[in-house]
Each structure stands twice: as C-alpha cells, then as structure tokens.
Scaffold this motif. Structure first.
Motif, PDB file in Angstrom:
ATOM      1  N   ASN A   2      37.308  28.769  35.515  1.00 21.27           N
ATOM      2  CA  ASN A   2      38.265  29.679  36.140  1.00 21.27           C
ATOM      3  C   ASN A   2      38.556  30.862  35.247  1.00 21.27           C
ATOM      4  O   ASN A   2      38.495  30.798  34.024  1.00 21.27           O
ATOM      5  CB  ASN A   2      39.573  28.940  36.443  1.00 21.27           C
ATOM      6  CG  ASN A   2      39.387  27.862  37.484  1.00 21.27           C
ATOM      7  OD1 ASN A   2      38.543  28.000  38.380  1.00 21.27           O
ATOM      8  ND2 ASN A   2      40.138  26.790  37.386  1.00 21.27           N
ATOM      9  N   ASP A   3      38.918  31.978  35.871  1.00 17.74           N
ATOM     10  CA  ASP A   3      39.340  33.147  35.100  1.00 17.74           C
ATOM     11  C   ASP A   3      40.613  32.804  34.348  1.00 17.74           C
ATOM     12  O   ASP A   3      41.469  32.077  34.822  1.00 17.74           O
ATOM     13  CB  ASP A   3      39.605  34.330  36.031  1.00 17.74           C
ATOM     14  CG  ASP A   3      38.319  34.822  36.672  1.00 17.74           C
ATOM     15  OD1 ASP A   3      37.251  34.492  36.143  1.00 17.74           O
ATOM     16  OD2 ASP A   3      38.400  35.508  37.701  1.00 17.74           O
ATOM     17  N   GLU A   4      40.763  33.343  33.132  1.00 19.36           N
ATOM     18  CA  GLU A   4      41.894  33.024  32.286  1.00 19.36           C
ATOM     19  C   GLU A   4      42.611  34.289  31.859  1.00 19.36           C
ATOM     20  O   GLU A   4      42.042  35.371  31.856  1.00 19.36           O
ATOM     21  CB  GLU A   4      41.410  32.247  31.047  1.00 19.36           C
ATOM     22  CG  GLU A   4      40.724  30.934  31.396  1.00 19.36           C
ATOM     23  CD  GLU A   4      40.046  30.326  30.183  1.00 19.36           C
ATOM     24  OE1 GLU A   4      40.009  31.001  29.126  1.00 19.36           O
ATOM     25  OE2 GLU A   4      39.538  29.196  30.284  1.00 19.36           O
ATOM     26  N   GLN A   5      43.862  34.129  31.488  1.00 19.45           N
ATOM     27  CA  GLN A   5      44.655  35.240  30.974  1.00 19.45           C
ATOM     28  C   GLN A   5      44.461  35.330  29.462  1.00 19.45           C
ATOM     29  O   GLN A   5      44.288  34.335  28.777  1.00 19.45           O
ATOM     30  CB  GLN A   5      46.138  35.018  31.287  1.00 19.45           C
ATOM     31  CG  GLN A   5      46.472  35.014  32.765  1.00 19.45           C
ATOM     32  CD  GLN A   5      46.399  36.401  33.375  1.00 19.45           C
ATOM     33  OE1 GLN A   5      46.611  37.392  32.689  1.00 19.45           O
ATOM     34  NE2 GLN A   5      46.096  36.467  34.659  1.00 19.45           N
ATOM     35  N   ILE A 103      36.329  45.097  38.026  1.00 20.44           N
ATOM     36  CA  ILE A 103      36.348  44.638  36.642  1.00 20.44           C
ATOM     37  C   ILE A 103      35.904  45.785  35.738  1.00 20.44           C
ATOM     38  O   ILE A 103      35.324  46.772  36.197  1.00 20.44           O
ATOM     39  CB  ILE A 103      35.446  43.406  36.416  1.00 20.44           C
ATOM     40  CG1 ILE A 103      33.979  43.736  36.755  1.00 20.44           C
ATOM     41  CG2 ILE A 103      35.940  42.234  37.261  1.00 20.44           C
ATOM     42  CD1 ILE A 103      33.019  42.587  36.500  1.00 20.44           C
ATOM     43  N   ARG A 104      36.175  45.635  34.453  1.00 16.90           N
ATOM     44  CA  ARG A 104      35.784  46.675  33.499  1.00 16.90           C
ATOM     45  C   ARG A 104      35.600  46.055  32.128  1.00 16.90           C
ATOM     46  O   ARG A 104      36.181  45.003  31.811  1.00 16.90           O
ATOM     47  CB  ARG A 104      36.855  47.774  33.428  1.00 16.90           C
ATOM     48  CG  ARG A 104      38.164  47.298  32.863  1.00 16.90           C
ATOM     49  CD  ARG A 104      39.248  48.335  32.943  1.00 16.90           C
ATOM     50  NE  ARG A 104      38.935  49.526  32.197  1.00 16.90           N
ATOM     51  CZ  ARG A 104      39.816  50.486  31.926  1.00 16.90           C
ATOM     52  NH1 ARG A 104      41.066  50.377  32.374  1.00 16.90           N
ATOM     53  NH2 ARG A 104      39.475  51.540  31.231  1.00 16.90           N
ATOM     54  N   ALA A 105      34.791  46.707  31.292  1.00 22.15           N
ATOM     55  CA  ALA A 105      34.590  46.281  29.910  1.00 22.15           C
ATOM     56  C   ALA A 105      35.512  47.101  29.007  1.00 22.15           C
ATOM     57  O   ALA A 105      35.632  48.309  29.175  1.00 22.15           O
ATOM     58  CB  ALA A 105      33.130  46.478  29.496  1.00 22.15           C
ATOM     59  N   VAL A 160      37.285  42.402  31.768  1.00 23.52           N
ATOM     60  CA  VAL A 160      38.546  41.975  32.378  1.00 23.52           C
ATOM     61  C   VAL A 160      38.664  42.531  33.793  1.00 23.52           C
ATOM     62  O   VAL A 160      37.969  43.466  34.163  1.00 23.52           O
ATOM     63  CB  VAL A 160      39.757  42.446  31.542  1.00 23.52           C
ATOM     64  CG1 VAL A 160      39.719  41.847  30.150  1.00 23.52           C
ATOM     65  CG2 VAL A 160      39.806  43.978  31.467  1.00 23.52           C
ATOM     66  N   HIS A 161      39.566  41.926  34.564  1.00 25.97           N
ATOM     67  CA  HIS A 161      39.873  42.449  35.884  1.00 25.97           C
ATOM     68  C   HIS A 161      40.795  43.656  35.742  1.00 25.97           C
ATOM     69  O   HIS A 161      41.640  43.708  34.843  1.00 25.97           O
ATOM     70  CB  HIS A 161      40.551  41.378  36.741  1.00 25.97           C
ATOM     71  CG  HIS A 161      39.611  40.317  37.226  1.00 25.97           C
ATOM     72  ND1 HIS A 161      38.817  40.476  38.333  1.00 25.97           N
ATOM     73  CD2 HIS A 161      39.330  39.078  36.731  1.00 25.97           C
ATOM     74  CE1 HIS A 161      38.093  39.378  38.520  1.00 25.97           C
ATOM     75  NE2 HIS A 161      38.384  38.516  37.557  1.00 25.97           N
TER      76      HIS A 161
END
Length: 267
Positions: A2-5, A103-105, A160-161
């Motif tokens: 899962n995506d995480e913070q 999303i972006r780097a 990240v989103h």
C-alpha cells in the motif's frame, strides 16, 4: 504494498507530509510514457528508413552502414533518456505519464529535482531494467520502504502523489480581488531558475501579503506593496523601478497565483 505517508523536514525546517507513490501508479505512468516513446521511436525509424532507402523498408537496416546504425541507436538512447530528464526537470518532476497519474518525482528533502538528480535517476534506468522487463526496478519499488528503485537510491529522490490544494466553496477576499482584477498566471512570465529559488520564507511573505491586502487602507496597502515588491521581485529577476504601485500590486498577486500551485498545500 500500500501507499504510505512520509514526513519530510526541509532545510528551511518546514515539515511536509507526502503520500508515496507505489508500484501500481508508477508502473501505469511508466507504461504511458513508454507508449509515447514507442510512437516517437517508430517515427524516427520510419524517417531513417525513408532517408536511407527512399522507401519504408525496415529490412534495409540489416545492410545499413554500421556507423549510421550505431549513431541511430545512440540517438534513440539519448531521446529515450532525455525525455525523462527534460520532462522531470522542466515540469516539476512530472513526465506526461506521471502528470496523468497525479504523481511526481522530488528530492528526499522535499525540494524539486535538480538537473543532476533527474539525470542520475533516469540514466540508471538501464540498470533498473535488468535482466529484462524492468524486473530489478519493479522488485526494488515493491519491497523498498520508500518505494525506491536504484535510480532513486543513487539520486536521493522519491516519487510521491500530488498533494491537493484546499477546496473552498466560497472565494476568499483575495480570490475575489484577483477575479475582479481579471489577473491570471499567464500575465507574468517567470523563469524556471527564479521559481526554483523561492523558499518557504518567500512563500509565507507573499501569502501573508495577499491575505492582508484587502484589509488595509489605501495608504497602508501602497506602503506594504512597495516593501514586499522590493524584497521579492529582484529575487525573481523582475524590475521594481519605473512601475506604478498598481502595477506592482498586480505583479505580486500574479506571483501569488503562480506560487500557490506549488506551496499552498493541505498538509
């Protein structure tokens, strides 16, 4: 996985919260980018075939001069790598695929990608693609705690989103002011190097100025505009002298509009 913070404290001692992009969103973005590059690559090969044989005959490449063929392969490698480097550096860490997936780097310190970090993370795609089908990169993204592939590990980057700006049903006073003045981001061209020089303190300055502006009397408004313009405009490579107070005010509000996309996040 899962995506995480992830929490990041910037060099300006500002705490930011991001949602890491996982394997699913990164893979989808990569597939979109690869489809675009496939069209570009095929187009280049067709043009090269026509130039070399005066006909669309891909079998002609077998008999092509080795130097020309080598240059063609090198050129395609540069195009395919350059696409990611240029798009990420000049589009805030986003290729077309990343933009479509939201999303972006970014760098691990929360700042935008530098040209060097973008080059490193994308040049090392060659290693991430080993042994085939991007296998190594997929495995690392899936199992790494921050969803990093080798390019991210070496370049010190994460994906990240996009964070969403606050949604409001009613316009704020400054939004009404901007709408009344019919101002838009396109009214002012700010160079990329200037935007990248903006820090948290600069954003807080222009944000505070914009939020206070409508609450001030005309004299206070003019005085504050002059002070903020003298502090901020030179940093962005913009002239202060020779402009009326109204022009300075409009310029600052357009700057606020431009910077709010990058800084006005709901954390």
């Amino acid at each position: 996985m899962n995506d995480e913070q992830i929490g990041i404290k910037t060099p300006e001692f500002v705490s930011l919260q991001f949602q890491l992009a996982g394997l699913g969103s990164r893979s989808a973005a990569f597939i979109i980018d690869q489809l675009i590059l496939t069209v570009v690559n095929i187009s280049v090969l067709i043009v090269l075939a026509i130039f070399y044989t005066r006909d669309i005959d891909f079998f002609a490449f077998a008999g092509m001069d080795s130097l020309i063929l080598g240059l063609a392969i090198l050129g395609l490698f540069i195009v395919n790598t350059g696409y990611f480097v240029i798009m990420e550096y000049f589009s805030g860490g986003k290729t077309i695929g990343k933009r479509m997936l939201g999303i972006r780097a970014i760098q691990e310190n929360g700042h935008s990608l530098t040209l060097l970090s973008s080059f490193i993370r994308n040049f090392l795609r060659v290693i991430d693609s080993l042994p085939a089908g991007y296998f190594l990169g997929i495995v690392l993204i899936f199992f790494h705690s921050k969803h990093k592939r080798i390019g991210d590990l070496v370049a010190g980057t994460i994906v990240v989103h996009e964070r969403q700006t606050k949604k409001q049903n009613k316009q704020t006073p400054i939004e009404k002011e901007i709408a009344m003045k019919q101002l838009a981001k396109e009214d002012l061209i700010i160079e990329d190097w200037a935007l990248r020089s903006i820090g948290q303190k600069d954003w807080k300055l222009i944000e505070t100025y914009s939020n206070r502006l409508t609450q001030l009397s005309e004299n206070e408004r003019s005085e504050l505009t002059e002070k903020v313009a003298n502090l901020l405009l030179p940093k962005l490579g913009l002239e202060v002298s020779g402009k009326s107070n109204l022009e300075l005010e409009n310029t600052l509000l357009v700057i606020y509009l431009t910077l709010s996309e990058e800084w006005a996040y709901e954390l």
